[in-house]
Design a protein around this motif. Sequence first.
Motif, short mmCIF file in Angstrom:
data_model
loop_
_atom_site.label_atom_id
_atom_site.label_comp_id
_atom_site.label_asym_id
_atom_site.label_seq_id
_atom_site.Cartn_x
_atom_site.Cartn_y
_atom_site.Cartn_z
N GLN A 198 -41.79 100.68 -25.23
CA GLN A 198 -41.96 100.50 -26.66
C GLN A 198 -41.94 99.00 -26.95
O GLN A 198 -41.80 98.19 -26.03
CB GLN A 198 -40.87 101.24 -27.45
N SER A 202 -36.81 97.33 -29.40
CA SER A 202 -36.57 98.75 -29.68
C SER A 202 -35.24 99.20 -29.10
O SER A 202 -34.67 98.54 -28.21
CB SER A 202 -37.70 99.59 -29.08
N VAL A 207 -36.19 104.69 -26.01
CA VAL A 207 -37.22 104.58 -24.96
C VAL A 207 -36.93 105.58 -23.84
O VAL A 207 -37.83 106.28 -23.37
CB VAL A 207 -37.26 103.15 -24.39
#
Length: 337
Positions: A198, A202, A207
Amino acid sequence: MWKWFRSQNGRGEGVEPSSPTAVAPSPPAEGEEEGKKGFFARLKDRLSKTRETLVSRVDRLILGKKEIDDDLLEELEEILITSDLGVLTTQALIQAVQEKVKRKELNDPERLKGYLQQEILNILNLPRKGGDEGIKPFIILVIGVNGVGKTTTIGKLAGRFRSEGKKVLLVAGDTFRAAAGEQLEIWAERAGAEVIRQKEGSDPSAVVFDALKAALARGSDVVLIDTAGRLHTRVNLMEELKKIRRVIQKEIPEGPHRTWLVLDATMGQNALSQARLFHEALEIDGLILTKLDGTAKGGIIVAICNELKIPIEYIGIGEKADDLQPFDPQAFVQALF
């Protein structure tokens, strides 16, 4: 599936790599045997600085000596400590030598080197976690501080698994370091693996969550999770890693099936401190030692195995993909001595 991995990582402990008495279900292919010999030659060459720091000094110490006395043991103690075996491991080795001398089982200094060689091999021969046959996807969480080579190591591991026909998914869980995701994508492309990532910044747990969903949907055999390394904020790092583990366990209750810590061998005793810190927080299953080439501090392997009882899974002795190999204690000690 994971029986294959164990066969790759179970190196026939106690048998020399080129020993004619080694027994195997089937003889290795010619290319595979040449590869082992080639790696052993490189290992021997790239352990030269560690060998000079430890073994060559022991050779000079015992040269011309007639008996193992207190003066010799005192000098041996200094050699072991300054070779990064650590105080505790050195004390254990010296005490074992003293006991042998006291019982008159070890008198000749010429035999001292062989005794140390066997004792170090005993320390390195640690049992590995088993019970992993048939698990799919097999989740490996890879952790460590910045600069040890985590992402590169993951890329090399992906290449090894792909060469055996395994479907591999890489997870860009290091959303903190700039370009970490791009670096992992490059390795994934080289290895022929898939990657989940990502945008930078993030939530790493998000993820990992998305990656596990993808792994289950796509039928991945192996999932390798990269993570951020920030020792200077280690409390936050440890909490982040614990959160990632919780996310994994919600999706796959028995996961992660392995938690591997990557260490930089050039760090010496600092690597031992890092291993202790991570192990206390996360219960490490295995270690990967990188950058053994060009360092005189390879003795740290012995200290870590002795003090923490965590097996070494892989060692890295160079930048090429095949410079990362499963750790064979017998071959390592043979190359060192």
